[in-house]
Write a protein that holds these residues in place. Structure first.
Motif, PDB file in Angstrom:
ATOM      1  N   LYS A 185       0.833  -1.208   0.000  1.00  0.00           N
ATOM      2  CA  LYS A 185       0.000   0.000   0.000  1.00  0.00           C
ATOM      3  C   LYS A 185       0.864   1.254   0.000  1.00  0.00           C
ATOM      4  N   ASP A 187       3.926   1.526  -1.069  1.00  0.00           N
ATOM      5  CA  ASP A 187       4.597   1.656  -2.371  1.00  0.00           C
ATOM      6  C   ASP A 187       3.656   2.280  -3.399  1.00  0.00           C
ATOM      7  N   LYS A 188       2.397   1.829  -3.394  1.00  0.00           N
ATOM      8  CA  LYS A 188       1.433   2.377  -4.360  1.00  0.00           C
ATOM      9  C   LYS A 188       1.171   3.857  -4.092  1.00  0.00           C
ATOM     10  N   LEU A 189       0.984   4.186  -2.801  1.00  0.00           N
ATOM     11  CA  LEU A 189       0.765   5.591  -2.464  1.00  0.00           C
ATOM     12  C   LEU A 189       1.987   6.440  -2.812  1.00  0.00           C
ATOM     13  N   THR A 190       3.169   5.871  -2.578  1.00  0.00           N
ATOM     14  CA  THR A 190       4.400   6.593  -2.920  1.00  0.00           C
ATOM     15  C   THR A 190       4.508   6.826  -4.418  1.00  0.00           C
ATOM     16  N   VAL A 191       4.214   5.779  -5.190  1.00  0.00           N
ATOM     17  CA  VAL A 191       4.275   5.899  -6.653  1.00  0.00           C
ATOM     18  C   VAL A 191       3.260   6.933  -7.143  1.00  0.00           C
ATOM     19  N   ASP A 192       2.039   6.874  -6.582  1.00  0.00           N
ATOM     20  CA  ASP A 192       1.008   7.838  -7.007  1.00  0.00           C
ATOM     21  C   ASP A 192       1.430   9.269  -6.684  1.00  0.00           C
ATOM     22  N   ALA A 193       1.965   9.474  -5.465  1.00  0.00           N
ATOM     23  CA  ALA A 193       2.390  10.824  -5.080  1.00  0.00           C
ATOM     24  C   ALA A 193       3.530  11.309  -5.959  1.00  0.00           C
ATOM     25  N   CYS A 194       4.503  10.435  -6.220  1.00  0.00           N
ATOM     26  CA  CYS A 194       5.648  10.820  -7.065  1.00  0.00           C
ATOM     27  C   CYS A 194       5.217  11.083  -8.507  1.00  0.00           C
ATOM     28  N   GLU A 195       4.269  10.274  -8.996  1.00  0.00           N
ATOM     29  CA  GLU A 195       3.770  10.507 -10.362  1.00  0.00           C
ATOM     30  C   GLU A 195       3.041  11.840 -10.445  1.00  0.00           C
ATOM     31  N   GLN A 196       2.285  12.164  -9.386  1.00  0.00           N
ATOM     32  CA  GLN A 196       1.590  13.447  -9.368  1.00  0.00           C
ATOM     33  C   GLN A 196       2.594  14.602  -9.353  1.00  0.00           C
TER      34      GLN A 196
END
Length: 327
Positions: A185, A187-196
């Motif tokens: 979870k 990792d997914k939140l981190t990826v989403d935040a970094c992509e944003q």
């Protein structure tokens, strides 16, 4: 106090008189000389004791050897001593007697010092037909029953050992899976935040890049205007016409520069922690691990009761531990 069957030496200097004591009499403190030897019981007895000895059904046919038959007595005694056990209290003595009152066996010294008031029996007398007695049958049955119970208990122990390994394996697996789910979870939140954030960066850089191109184009156009004015300044008519044309263009360039200046902004953004995630972070930082273990005493007592009642075939949870995450 005399010990049954031991040799008594009397006399002075090198002159020794050998005296064999009646063993049954010596049990009661009397030092009566032995008149012979019971071949079957391998005991020294006086005539009176042997007379009473033969009254019993099991001893009715016993053979009485007179004192003179010392070779037979010695040989038989040695053979008997080799077959009987040594007393663990009096290591020089042989276990030959049985006390029905206390249900123990012992040597002559044991009987004299510990069981003198008791009704003592010779082991050789009661050992005849021993396999047919109710007591031996009960002992054999108890051995068989206990053997089966031990086998069943060993099986249960092995089952509990396997269960312990299984419980521990599942527990560690659940802990690691829980950790993996949290990390997944995160990792997914981190990826989403970094992509944003990457999207913001790309958008800003694209905007600034376009402004940079526009500013570069304006710079080239102004350089061209400067060269034109330098070339035509000696030609008044041409210079006037060019100046009018360039004046209007310069008004447009000023507006363009104002627009570029307005848009020339570096977009700033910072990471703001989600309150729920921040609570989880605080919980993890303050968490000491698994610090709460509950032992279900009720199940332990029930398991013990089942064992005492012989209900080993029933599945009972003897003990169980409850784990929880604690702060």
């Amino acid at each position: 106090m005399a010990v049954p069957g031991r040799k008594k030496y009397a006399g002075e200097q090198s002159e020794l008189l050998l005296k064999i004591v009646c063993e049954p009499c010596s049990l009661y403190g009397s030092e009566i000389s032995s008149d012979g030897y019971c071949k079957e019981c391998e005991e020294n007895m006086c005539s009176t004791c042997f007379k009473h000895h033969r009254k019993g059904k099991l001893c009715r046919n016993h053979v009485f050897l007179p004192v003179g038959c010392s070779d037979v007595q010695t040989t038989t005694t040695k053979q008997s001593d080799g077959l009987l056990d040594k007393c663990h209290k009096h290591v020089q003595e042989i276990v030959k007697f049985y006390c029905p009152t206390h249900e123990v066996t012992g040597c002559r010294d044991c009987i004299i010092f510990e069981h003198k008031p008791c009704d003592i029996t010779y082991i050789t007398d009661i050992s005849i037909g021993l396999d047919e007695t109710e007591y031996i049958g009960k002992v054999v049955k108890e051995i068989d029953t206990s053997t089966e119970k031990v086998k069943e208990l060993q099986s249960k122990i092995q089952t509990n050992i396997n269960s312990t390994h299984t419980v521990h394996k599942k527990f560690t697996c659940d802990v690691h899976q829980f950790k993996e789910r949290i990390l997944e979870k995160m990792d997914k939140l981190t990826v989403d935040a970094c992509e944003q954030a990457t999207g913001f960066k790309t958008e800003t850089l694209s905007l600034l890049g376009n402004l940079e191109i526009e500013a570069s184009n304006i710079m080239e156009e102004l350089s061209s205007m400067q060269m034109t004015t330098e070339t035509e300044k000696n030609e008044p008519i041409k210079y006037f016409i060019t100046a009018k044309r360039l004046g209007k263009r310069l008004d447009e360039i000023k507006k363009k520069l104002t627009d570029i200046g307005t848009k020339n902004v570096a977009r700033e953004y910072t990471f703001l922690k989600n309150r729920n995630m921040e609570n989880i972070e605080n919980a993890i930082e303050t968490c000491k691990g698994i610090d709460f273990i509950q032992n279900c005493e009720k199940d332990v007592k029930q398991g013990k009761q089942n064992f005492q009642n012989g209900n080993l075939t029933k599945r009972s949870r003897v003990t169980w531990f409850q784990f929880s995450w604690g702060a």
